[in-house]
Design an enzyme around this catalytic site. Structure first.
Site, mmCIF file in Angstrom:
data_model
loop_
_atom_site.group_PDB
_atom_site.id
_atom_site.type_symbol
_atom_site.label_atom_id
_atom_site.label_comp_id
_atom_site.label_asym_id
_atom_site.label_seq_id
_atom_site.Cartn_x
_atom_site.Cartn_y
_atom_site.Cartn_z
ATOM 1 N N TYR A 32 38.489 47.171 34.564
ATOM 2 C CA TYR A 32 39.171 47.339 35.844
ATOM 3 C C TYR A 32 39.847 46.020 36.205
ATOM 4 C CZ TYR A 32 40.449 50.390 39.598
ATOM 5 O OH TYR A 32 41.181 51.199 40.427
ATOM 6 N N LEU A 33 40.787 45.664 35.352
ATOM 7 C CA LEU A 33 41.363 44.326 35.342
ATOM 8 C C LEU A 33 42.221 44.050 36.568
ATOM 9 C CD1 LEU A 33 42.391 44.239 31.582
ATOM 10 C CD2 LEU A 33 40.236 43.512 32.612
ATOM 11 N N HIS A 37 41.749 38.339 35.781
ATOM 12 C CA HIS A 37 41.585 38.583 34.350
ATOM 13 C C HIS A 37 42.861 38.238 33.584
ATOM 14 C CE1 HIS A 37 38.544 41.641 35.896
ATOM 15 N NE2 HIS A 37 37.828 40.832 35.137
ATOM 16 N N GLU A 148 36.266 30.720 37.302
ATOM 17 C CA GLU A 148 35.379 29.871 38.092
ATOM 18 C C GLU A 148 34.863 30.571 39.343
ATOM 19 O OE1 GLU A 148 37.411 26.196 38.773
ATOM 20 O OE2 GLU A 148 37.051 25.478 36.728
ATOM 21 N N LYS A 149 35.382 31.748 39.672
ATOM 22 C CA LYS A 149 34.807 32.505 40.783
ATOM 23 C C LYS A 149 33.323 32.753 40.521
ATOM 24 C CE LYS A 149 35.232 36.991 41.183
ATOM 25 N NZ LYS A 149 33.826 37.465 41.368
ATOM 26 N N VAL A 176 41.547 33.045 40.933
ATOM 27 C CA VAL A 176 42.807 33.637 41.391
ATOM 28 C C VAL A 176 42.515 34.436 42.652
ATOM 29 C CG1 VAL A 176 44.681 35.223 40.810
ATOM 30 C CG2 VAL A 176 43.741 33.692 39.062
#
Length: 293
Positions: A32-33, A37, A148-149, A176
């Protein structure tokens, strides 16, 4: 783009690239990009000769009452996005492909994985480390890309790779975000319109933490309490984890003293858990930089 479903087929497909000495960049996902991603994919394509993305919703990292059954899945949609992004291979195994027998081997990093998000989700990071190590063994990438999230996950995978001497370079890629600051996440689709508006409190809380720290609040307990109070202004948001940690080791800090710190938030909005992190301070921490395993 070639879509592959079995381990043996993938190994056969990658064999010519290995024989030719080509570098393989790997982006493991649960599908579920979203834009985050695709940024990982972009980095992998720039830095490698071959780009491979995996899509596998890993049951080992979901708890008994979590969202394994309803986690969003749309392989056709994802394949279209990856085709447009010029990915070379999509590896989309089934659960029976990855786990033909019940797993008796578990990869765990307890000191790092049992705190913060791991405290709210027992066993989660053991499931993550187990599937990522198995994917590394299957793919044999030169570099692997993680957002990094999921900062705690990134720290754990780096440590796992170091401890196990897995020959892969781990690359952390900056979070992002949507236009209003909310971190891109596959789980954002769970939010109702009202909850989506409320969710902006999460990145706003990171902004507030940044402001408070830079203005001189260097007691970690006071900073955590201030962030909790700030999030409490939004009645739909329930903070489950607010952690101020060392961004290298995830250790608790008795005093901050102007050093770079990780602010990690795990906030429930409705039935949806939202994760976000930020490193703040006076210098960029080593963990956010690429380094060879």
């Amino acid at each position: 783009m070639q879509i592959i479903h079995t381990i043996e087929e993938l190994r056969q497909a990658l064999a010519p690239a290995r024989q030719q000495g080509k570098k393989i960049g790997f982006v493991p996902t649960m599908g579920y990009l979203h834009k985050g991603h695709l940024e990982l994919v972009r980095r992998a394509r720039v830095e490698n000769d071959v780009t491979l993305v995996s899509i596998f919703v890993n049951p080992l990292q979901f708890g008994a009452n979590e969202d394994l059954g309803r986690y969003p899945r749309d392989l056709e949609r994802d394949a279209g996005l990856l085709h447009d992004a010029q990915v070379d291979y999509l590896f989309a195994p089934t659960v029976s492909d990855m786990y033909p027998r019940p797993m008796q081997t578990v990869v765990d990093v307890p000191p790092l994985g049992n705190q913060m998000e791991g405290e709210a989700r027992p066993g989660h990071f053991a499931g993550v480390a187990t599937v990522v190590s198995k994917l590394f063994n299957i793919v044999g990438p030169d570099a692997a890309y993680f957002g990094e999230k999921d900062f705690q996950q990134l720290v754990i995978i780096r440590r796992m790779v170091d401890d196990m001497a897995i020959p892969v370079r781990i690359v952390g890629v900056e979070t992002v975000r949507e236009d209003d600051g909310l971190a891109c996440s596959s789980r954002n689709v769970y939010l109702t319109p009202e909850q989506r508006r409320a969710a902006i409190i999460v990145p706003q809380a990171l902004d507030e933490a940044d402001r408070l720290y830079r203005s001189g609040m260097d007691d970690p307990d006071a900073l955590e309490a201030a962030i909790r109070t700030f999030i409490g202004r939004q009645p739909l948001a329930v903070p489950e984890v607010i952690a101020i940690r060392d961004p290298e080791t995830l250790e608790r800090l008795p005093a901050l003293q102007g050093r770079p710190i990780l602010v990690a938030l795990f906030v429930r909005v409705g039935a949806t858990r939202l994760l976000d992190n930020r490193v703040i301070g006076h210098a960029a921490p080593q963990i956010t930089q690429e380094r060879a395993a």
